[in-house]
Design a protein around this motif. Structure first.
Motif, PDB file in Angstrom:
ATOM      1  N   LEU A   1       0.868  -1.175   0.000  1.00 15.53           N
ATOM      2  CA  LEU A   1       0.000   0.000   0.000  1.00 15.53           C
ATOM      3  C   LEU A   1       0.903   1.222   0.000  1.00 15.53           C
ATOM      4  CD1 LEU A   1      -1.438  -2.301   2.090  1.00 15.53           C
ATOM      5  CD2 LEU A   1      -3.277  -0.747   1.483  1.00 15.53           C
ATOM      6  N   ILE A   2       0.882   1.966  -1.099  1.00 11.14           N
ATOM      7  CA  ILE A   2       1.794   3.082  -1.304  1.00 11.14           C
ATOM      8  C   ILE A   2       1.023   4.380  -1.109  1.00 11.14           C
ATOM      9  CG2 ILE A   2       3.400   4.182  -2.915  1.00 11.14           C
ATOM     10  CD1 ILE A   2       3.317   1.325  -4.373  1.00 11.14           C
ATOM     11  N   ARG A   3       1.438   5.153  -0.120  1.00  5.90           N
ATOM     12  CA  ARG A   3       0.782   6.419   0.192  1.00  5.90           C
ATOM     13  C   ARG A   3       1.371   7.503  -0.697  1.00  5.90           C
ATOM     14  NH1 ARG A   3       0.822   5.085   6.568  1.00  5.90           N
ATOM     15  NH2 ARG A   3      -0.975   3.722   6.445  1.00  5.90           N
ATOM     16  N   PRO A   4       0.568   8.089  -1.590  1.00  8.02           N
ATOM     17  CA  PRO A   4       1.096   9.002  -2.600  1.00  8.02           C
ATOM     18  C   PRO A   4       1.639  10.318  -2.049  1.00  8.02           C
ATOM     19  CG  PRO A   4      -1.290   8.970  -2.701  1.00  8.02           C
ATOM     20  CD  PRO A   4      -0.881   7.910  -1.723  1.00  8.02           C
ATOM     21  N   TRP A   5       1.175  10.753  -0.904  1.00 17.14           N
ATOM     22  CA  TRP A   5       1.617  12.046  -0.379  1.00 17.14           C
ATOM     23  C   TRP A   5       3.038  12.009   0.168  1.00 17.14           C
ATOM     24  CZ3 TRP A   5      -2.528   9.256   1.264  1.00 17.14           C
ATOM     25  CH2 TRP A   5      -2.413   8.579   2.466  1.00 17.14           C
ATOM     26  N   ASN A   6       3.569  10.800   0.469  1.00 16.06           N
ATOM     27  CA  ASN A   6       4.958  10.734   0.923  1.00 16.06           C
ATOM     28  C   ASN A   6       5.692   9.499   0.393  1.00 16.06           C
ATOM     29  OD1 ASN A   6       3.903   8.671   2.453  1.00 16.06           O
ATOM     30  ND2 ASN A   6       4.345   9.610   4.429  1.00 16.06           N
ATOM     31  N   ASN A   7       5.037   8.735  -0.480  1.00  9.90           N
ATOM     32  CA  ASN A   7       5.609   7.537  -1.096  1.00  9.90           C
ATOM     33  C   ASN A   7       6.068   6.492  -0.083  1.00  9.90           C
ATOM     34  OD1 ASN A   7       5.208   8.158  -3.814  1.00  9.90           O
ATOM     35  ND2 ASN A   7       6.962   9.545  -3.760  1.00  9.90           N
ATOM     36  N   THR A   8       5.533   6.542   1.129  1.00 11.64           N
ATOM     37  CA  THR A   8       5.821   5.507   2.111  1.00 11.64           C
ATOM     38  C   THR A   8       4.994   4.278   1.763  1.00 11.64           C
ATOM     39  OG1 THR A   8       6.252   7.137   3.817  1.00 11.64           O
ATOM     40  CG2 THR A   8       5.757   4.907   4.562  1.00 11.64           C
ATOM     41  N   THR A   9       5.609   3.115   1.814  1.00 14.96           N
ATOM     42  CA  THR A   9       4.936   1.866   1.476  1.00 14.96           C
ATOM     43  C   THR A   9       4.809   0.996   2.717  1.00 14.96           C
ATOM     44  OG1 THR A   9       5.853   1.940  -0.747  1.00 14.96           O
ATOM     45  CG2 THR A   9       5.035  -0.194   0.026  1.00 14.96           C
ATOM     46  N   ILE A  10       3.591   0.552   2.962  1.00 13.40           N
ATOM     47  CA  ILE A  10       3.317  -0.410   4.028  1.00 13.40           C
ATOM     48  C   ILE A  10       3.028  -1.731   3.320  1.00 13.40           C
ATOM     49  CG2 ILE A  10       1.781  -1.038   5.931  1.00 13.40           C
ATOM     50  CD1 ILE A  10       3.385   1.505   6.473  1.00 13.40           C
ATOM     51  N   GLY A  11       3.658  -2.785   3.756  1.00 14.24           N
ATOM     52  CA  GLY A  11       3.466  -4.071   3.109  1.00 14.24           C
ATOM     53  C   GLY A  11       3.085  -5.156   4.095  1.00 14.24           C
ATOM     54  N   PHE A  12       2.348  -6.121   3.609  1.00 17.85           N
ATOM     55  CA  PHE A  12       1.941  -7.275   4.405  1.00 17.85           C
ATOM     56  C   PHE A  12       2.285  -8.534   3.620  1.00 17.85           C
ATOM     57  CE2 PHE A  12      -0.753  -3.801   5.722  1.00 17.85           C
ATOM     58  CZ  PHE A  12      -0.783  -3.922   7.097  1.00 17.85           C
ATOM     59  N   ARG A  13       3.096  -9.415   4.225  1.00 16.92           N
ATOM     60  CA  ARG A  13       3.425 -10.683   3.570  1.00 16.92           C
ATOM     61  C   ARG A  13       2.195 -11.567   3.530  1.00 16.92           C
ATOM     62  NH1 ARG A  13       8.900 -13.282   5.635  1.00 16.92           N
ATOM     63  NH2 ARG A  13       8.024 -14.925   4.346  1.00 16.92           N
ATOM     64  N   LEU A  14       1.994 -12.233   2.400  1.00 18.71           N
ATOM     65  CA  LEU A  14       0.797 -13.048   2.200  1.00 18.71           C
ATOM     66  C   LEU A  14       1.064 -14.545   2.144  1.00 18.71           C
ATOM     67  CD1 LEU A  14      -0.977 -10.879  -0.524  1.00 18.71           C
ATOM     68  CD2 LEU A  14      -1.384 -10.892   1.944  1.00 18.71           C
ATOM     69  N   ASP A  15       2.312 -14.970   2.213  1.00 17.93           N
ATOM     70  CA  ASP A  15       2.626 -16.391   2.066  1.00 17.93           C
ATOM     71  C   ASP A  15       1.937 -17.256   3.114  1.00 17.93           C
ATOM     72  OD1 ASP A  15       4.325 -16.101  -0.205  1.00 17.93           O
ATOM     73  OD2 ASP A  15       5.870 -15.318   1.128  1.00 17.93           O
ATOM     74  N   GLY A  16       1.941 -16.811   4.354  1.00 16.86           N
ATOM     75  CA  GLY A  16       1.284 -17.588   5.410  1.00 16.86           C
ATOM     76  C   GLY A  16      -0.212 -17.693   5.189  1.00 16.86           C
ATOM     77  N   TRP A  17      -0.818 -16.592   4.737  1.00 19.33           N
ATOM     78  CA  TRP A  17      -2.248 -16.615   4.433  1.00 19.33           C
ATOM     79  C   TRP A  17      -2.543 -17.535   3.263  1.00 19.33           C
ATOM     80  CZ3 TRP A  17      -6.129 -15.567   7.330  1.00 19.33           C
ATOM     81  CH2 TRP A  17      -6.000 -14.638   8.371  1.00 19.33           C
ATOM     82  N   HIS A  18      -1.682 -17.526   2.249  1.00 19.86           N
ATOM     83  CA  HIS A  18      -1.917 -18.401   1.099  1.00 19.86           C
ATOM     84  C   HIS A  18      -1.808 -19.870   1.517  1.00 19.86           C
ATOM     85  CE1 HIS A  18      -1.119 -20.534  -2.718  1.00 19.86           C
ATOM     86  NE2 HIS A  18      -2.095 -19.740  -3.124  1.00 19.86           N
ATOM     87  N   GLN A  19      -0.884 -20.168   2.415  1.00 17.17           N
ATOM     88  CA  GLN A  19      -0.752 -21.550   2.891  1.00 17.17           C
ATOM     89  C   GLN A  19      -2.010 -21.979   3.639  1.00 17.17           C
ATOM     90  OE1 GLN A  19       1.883 -23.720   2.166  1.00 17.17           O
ATOM     91  NE2 GLN A  19       0.289 -25.113   2.877  1.00 17.17           N
ATOM     92  N   LYS A  20      -2.521 -21.104   4.512  1.00 17.40           N
ATOM     93  CA  LYS A  20      -3.769 -21.423   5.229  1.00 17.40           C
ATOM     94  C   LYS A  20      -4.910 -21.637   4.243  1.00 17.40           C
ATOM     95  CE  LYS A  20      -2.802 -18.853   9.451  1.00 17.40           C
ATOM     96  NZ  LYS A  20      -3.229 -17.728  10.294  1.00 17.40           N
ATOM     97  N   TYR A  21      -4.978 -20.779   3.223  1.00 15.58           N
ATOM     98  CA  TYR A  21      -6.011 -20.894   2.187  1.00 15.58           C
ATOM     99  C   TYR A  21      -5.871 -22.223   1.446  1.00 15.58           C
ATOM    100  CZ  TYR A  21      -7.807 -20.199  -2.566  1.00 15.58           C
ATOM    101  OH  TYR A  21      -8.420 -20.363  -3.776  1.00 15.58           O
TER     102      TYR A  21
END
Length: 112
Positions: free
Chosen positions: A49-69
């Motif tokens: 998730l890239i915030r356009p006003w300061n280009n800070t990116t927050i990220g969430f790893r999805l590998d664990g969720w994909h394994q559960k899925y």
């Protein structure tokens, strides 16, 4: 039998759910699924998730969720809801000083 989504399909669907659920103050945020090769061993899928006003990116790893899925223990909706309800999505991390926000400009924070 229901087709199991691969990691990219899974991540893209989560991105759409998150994009649609962002509050007005984050409406301009870019939401992207990306394969990142930042960790030793193998690349990981992340939702960025890239915030356009300061280009800070927050990220969430999805590998664990994909394994559960894949194991039948979670749905795409469960993973999306976990991100949407994660308070870290809505706060700006700080590094403890009054200039902390400016020092974070253009940086990335990835949560596992």
């Amino acid at each position: 039998m229901k087709k199991i989504k691969n990691q990219k399909e899974f991540a893209e669907e989560i991105a759409q759910y998150v994009r649609n659920a962002l509050p007005e103050e984050l409406a301009e945020t870019q939401v992207r699924a990306a394969r990142l090769d930042l960790w030793a061993g193998r690349p990981c899928m992340a939702l960025l998730l890239i915030r356009p006003w300061n280009n800070t990116t927050i990220g969430f790893r999805l590998d664990g969720w994909h394994q559960k899925y894949s194991d039948g223990n979670a749905s795409v909706e469960d993973a999306a809801a976990a991100i949407i309800n994660d308070r870290r999505l809505y706060i700006m991390p700080s590094i403890g000083s009054s200039t902390g926000a400016s020092l974070l400009e253009g940086s990335a924070i990835i949560y596992a």
